[in-house]
Design an enzyme around this catalytic site. Structure first.
Site, PDB file in Angstrom:
ATOM      1  N   GLU B 210       0.874  -1.171   0.000  1.00  0.00           N
ATOM      2  CA  GLU B 210       0.000   0.000   0.000  1.00  0.00           C
ATOM      3  C   GLU B 210       0.911   1.220   0.000  1.00  0.00           C
ATOM      4  O   GLU B 210       1.453   1.594   1.044  1.00  0.00           O
ATOM      5  CB  GLU B 210      -0.894  -0.022   1.245  1.00  0.00           C
ATOM      6  N   CYS B 244      -2.454   9.219   2.859  1.00  0.00           N
ATOM      7  CA  CYS B 244      -2.030   8.701   1.555  1.00  0.00           C
ATOM      8  C   CYS B 244      -3.048   8.946   0.446  1.00  0.00           C
ATOM      9  O   CYS B 244      -2.689   8.984  -0.723  1.00  0.00           O
ATOM     10  CB  CYS B 244      -1.682   7.223   1.651  1.00  0.00           C
TER      11      CYS B 244
END
Lengths: 468, 453
Positions: B210, B244
């Site tokens: 990720e 993010c």
């Protein structure tokens, strides 16, 4: 000079142009593959015969038909697979449109092996093309005749701006892997699998690795030895044992062994005659190197069936070995030949322990009339796939994902799983504009009161929700 | 054997004992985690406050609540997900049983990160536990308070052998990565992502990475700018931009740039007051290195709002940059800070071109009342995920997979996808031994019945 740069550049540009996106384009590629198989059947059978002494039967069943089935399945389902997949929404997203969009990754590299050089090239290729990718196929240089057909004939049937075949051995493959791909699909052995994954890591390229291992074949005392022998011998000797999911070794009691060995002999004789070397149905070993490797294994344990070999013909006789130790070379590597060692165990528990001491295999087989025994082995072991009471039939079902676990591989394919493997699943949430009041509670300043209100709303909820 | 090796071996032995196979055991562990959250919430909030200046709202609502929901959801769904799934059979397998059997992988390593240090470590862990694995956690050392807290409290609520916490910096992480795992989930930057995948390759360990990138936010001329700017401000400046999936930069027509700036300012003042430094709800940068990095990106830029910082408290004011040049440093790396550049583009096509020239981002945002615009933007770009007319929320729906593509990552999790990511789908075909006659035709010799060419 980089021999691949131009080809890769061309394919990338084609992908960026959007040519591979429409369903019509993808369908026409798949139809091209279909025509390739239909119009070159003889050529392909000859190539497979030259490479592996494959019989017309084996070529049809395990290379041509199986590829054709994948193509047909993809053609039939393409539009359904391409559709946005709606997902369930929670309270907070009731008014939104939530779905998963399937997108091609871009430029895909397929590295295929020599043992089923047609099937293991076309199978992944079907998935990659159906998913809308541009593809570079690097077939094995070891199965030379099939490599030639794939390089010279196949490209004529598909749009060459979006597909290329590149050739080469380990060195060229290494150089090819220095380039960036958006997905890499590799079928081969675990050692090279590590090299491929390491190369992929440099570019953060996702991979599917179809590897191998030693596939155990447990034979319970409670079964008919002849039936078991037929099945084990058939799947062991298919393609002269050069199958990643072939039963690699048998685990059984000494009592069962005594009954199994004559049954195996009987099956082998029935299948291949008294002189298997003259049977058109028995394949040959792919290369001198592998022949030598296999010949070396013939001296492990004790030969009770077969044991002959002929270097000039790259022929290894269907062979059964007994009195085999865990430490013998034949038990240290994937055999990939028509040699079947039998290892004795005194109980199901011991067999399970033996299996679990080793790397997770690509396939696991258990033969028993008792479904309890079959289920126990399934429950207490792990493997890519499993078949109870037969050989590798599980991979003929496109509704079952085909792939390994642990050192036997990662990822899977076949049928829709191929399409999904070569697609990026993009999460999409489309909110209609407006309705701002509903979301106001999420903004700062966050007062203790707001938090209390929110927490109360959440506690009384009957389904999970987030008030974003 | 090193201490780290011992911990991993112990987890493996605990996994091999078979006790995670029982669904009831897994559910008990999940319930333990739920109790941990309820009973230790104050400690969790305290750690988040110390690490990132979060408060009980932002801690709960932007981080903890999702873990609770995930736990509830998984407890409910586990029996269904863990059951054998029958599949469609072919004509010659009609008499057989054919199904997919889900199994745990074994020992999973979860490398957490510092921006949502509870959520991004524990939410993946929830999935791994549900799937029946042992889980080794390596929280980020940058969010040191959460890292110590997790090491202290997890063993009080969970099986101590199966779910160890290993703390430390680069050296310890490197040590851990030498061990063999059955899956590694890493959240963080692309550079370390490569290192993790290369380490995983040595053991043929599958990975979920990720990562991140610059998530573009396209604002159409015709959209309701008040709403758009409020939502963008909310998503961009939460956790002081250290998210993010935050909208990294805005793309818009020059004719609306000033309006956007004004409306963003308005929302920021509503959220954080005139001086965000005084707001309880405004975060701080995780450490000095990142503080310097983000402040450095302002150099040479046209600051429309904010632009100041205080190194002592690692505070950076909510900052908006105008007329930003796509070649400038602030447009070359993921900002991960409260700085919002606006890049002018003259058309949707130009926006798409700018986006597709760059690495595929983790998220992509489009604000438009026009369906066609949204559809075109989605169709001609790629990204991990998309939200239209809002930001961030696509990752809160557990029926949507959460992950990246290209440089923004590989694999995904959340909800059912977590269970799948941390399970092996084993294909099973169970046949009978009693039907040998029907199978005779497949055996050699294959005579003249084969169509000869």
């Amino acid at each position: 000079m980089d021999p691949f740069a131009d080809t890769l550049q061309r394919l990338r540009e084609a992908f960026v142009s959007g040519r591979t996106r429409p369903a019509e384009f993808r369908a026409s590629q798949l139809k091209g593959l279909s025509r390739f198989l239909r119009e070159n059947k003889q050529l392909l059978q000859e190539a497979l015969a030259q490479d592996l002494h494959k019989s017309a039967f084996e070529a049809e069943v395990s290379e041509i038909s199986i590829s054709q089935n994948e193509i047909n399945l993809a053609l039939r389902n393409l539009r359904a697979w391409m559709k946005d997949e709606k997902v369930s929404k929670n309270l907070a997203t009731q008014l939104d449109s939530a779905f998963i969009r399937k997108e091609p990754f871009g430029l895909v590299l397929i590295l295929s092996p020599w043992n089923y050089p047609l099937n293991l090239s076309l199978g992944p290729l079907v998935g990659a093309l159906a998913a809308g990718n541009c593809v570079v196929l690097k077939p094995s240089e070891i199965s030379k005749s099939t490599e030639k057909v794939l390089a010279e004939v196949l490209p004529r049937y598909v749009d060459q701006s979006c597909f290329a075949v590149v050739l080469g051995g380990p060195q060229e493959t290494g150089r090819l892997l220095e380039h960036k791909f958006d997905y890499i699909f590799f079928t081969g052995n675990p050692q090279v699998g590590k090299i491929v994954m390491t190369a992929a890591a440099k570019h953060l390229t996702p991979v599917t690795l179809e590897l191998g291992g030693k596939n155990p074949c447990y034979v319970d005392d409670n079964c008919d030895p002849q039936t078991v022998a037929n099945r084990v011998a058939f799947f062991r000797c298919f393609n002269a044992g050069q199958t990643c999911v072939a039963p690699d070794y048998v685990l059984c009691s000494p009592e069962m062994q005594a009954r199994l060995v004559p049954a195996l002999q009987s099956a082998i004789t029935r299948f291949y005659g008294d002189d298997p070397q003259s049977s058109p149905d028995l394949g040959r070993i792919i290369s001198e190197k592998h022949f030598q490797r296999l010949r070396g294994l013939l001296s492990c344990g004790r030969v009770v069936i077969g044991g002959q070999s002929d270097e000039s013909d790259l022929y290894i006789a269907p062979t059964v070995l007994v009195d085999v130790q865990e430490t013998d070379p034949v038990m240290q590597e994937e055999i990939f030949g028509p040699i079947l060692p039998i290892v004795n165990v005194r109980s199901l528990g011991q067999a399970i322990d033996f299996i679990n001491r080793r790397e997770k295999p690509l396939a696991l087989y258990a033969f028993s009339n008792s479904s309890q025994v079959v289920k126990r082995i399934l429950a207490q072991t792990s493997s890519g796939g499993f078949c109870g009471n037969d050989g590798f039939m599980h991979l003929t079902l496109a509704s079952l994902p085909f792939g390994g676990v642990g050192s036997s591989g990662m990822g899977s394919y076949h049928g829709k799983f191929s399409f999904d493997t070569f697609s990026h699943h993009r999460a999409c949430l489309l909110r209609p504009p407006g309705l701002e009041k509903i979301y106001a509670i999420r903004y700062p300043p966050h007062t203790p009161r707001n938090l209390r209100v929110l927490l109360m709303a959440m506690e009384t909820r009957s389904c999970s929700c987030t008030l974003l | 054997m090193s201490a780290i090796s011992e911990v991993v071996q112990r987890a493996r032995a605990a996994f091999n004992s078979g006790r995670t196979r029982q669904l009831q055991f897994r559910i008990q562990q999940l319930e333990g985690l739920r109790r941990l959250i309820r009973e230790r919430e104050k400690d969790l909030v305290g750690a988040l406050a110390a690490d990132l200046h979060k408060n009980e709202w932002t801690a709960y609502y932007e981080e903890i609540v999702y873990v609770l929901e995930e736990i509830d959801y998984m407890i409910r769904k586990l029996p269904e997900w863990a059951a054998d799934k029958p599949v469609e059979k072919s004509p010659h397998t009609q008499q057989d049983e054919a199904y997919i059997h889900s199994e745990p992988l074994g020992v999973v390593l979860i490398i957490g990160t510092w921006n949502y240090p509870f959520n991004l470590t524990i939410q993946p862990m929830v999935g791994a536990i549900t799937a029946g694995n042992a889980v080794v956690l390596k929280p980020s050392e940058l969010s040191e308070n959460m890292a110590s807290l997790l090491a202290a409290i997890l063993p009080q609520y969970l099986d101590q052998d199966l779910y160890p916490v290993i703390n430390g910096g680069v050296a310890e992480t490197t040590e851990v990565l030498k061990e063999r795992f059955d899956h590694i989930l890493y959240t963080g930057g692309a550079g370390v992502g490569r290192v993790v995948m290369m380490a995983a390759a040595k053991h043929l360990t599958p990975v979920t990475l990720e990562l991140g990138g610059k998530s573009p936010c396209y604002v159409d001329k015709d959209c309701d700018l008040d709403v758009a700017c409020r939502r963008i401000a909310w998503g961009k400046f939460m956790n002081s931009g250290q998210t993010c999936v935050a909208p990294d930069y805005i793309l818009c027509d020059p004719s609306i740039q000033s309006q956007i700036v004004e409306k963003l300012k308005k929302s920021l003042k509503e959220f954080y007051g005139e001086d965000a430094k005084k707001s309880r709800d405004y975060g701080r940068i995780i450490n000095s290195r990142h503080f310097q990095r983000v402040m450095g990106l302002l150099e040479g830029q046209k600051v429309a709002y904010g632009g100041t910082g205080d190194a002592a408290t690692r505070y950076i004011a909510p900052t908006i940059l105008m007329d930003v040049d796509p070649q400038s440093p602030v447009m070359q790396e993921e900002i991960f800070g409260p700085v919002l550049p606006i890049v002018c583009v003259r058309s949707l096509e130009e926006a798409i071109q700018l986006i597709t020239q760059r690495e595929k981002p983790l998220a992509l945002y489009i604000f438009s009342p026009n369906d066609k615009v949204i559809k075109k933007m989605i169709a001609e770009t790629s990204s991990g995920g998309v939200t239209a007319n809002d930001v961030i929320i696509h990752i809160t729906l557990h029926s949507l997979p959460y992950g990246g593509v290209g440089d923004s990552g590989m694999g995904s999790y959340h909800g059912r996808k977590s269970f799948e990511t941390f399970s092996h789908r084993r294909s099973c075909l169970v046949r009978s031994l009693l039907n040998e006659e029907t199978l005779r035709a497949r055996y050699p010799p294959s005579p003249a019945k084969m169509p000869r060419h």
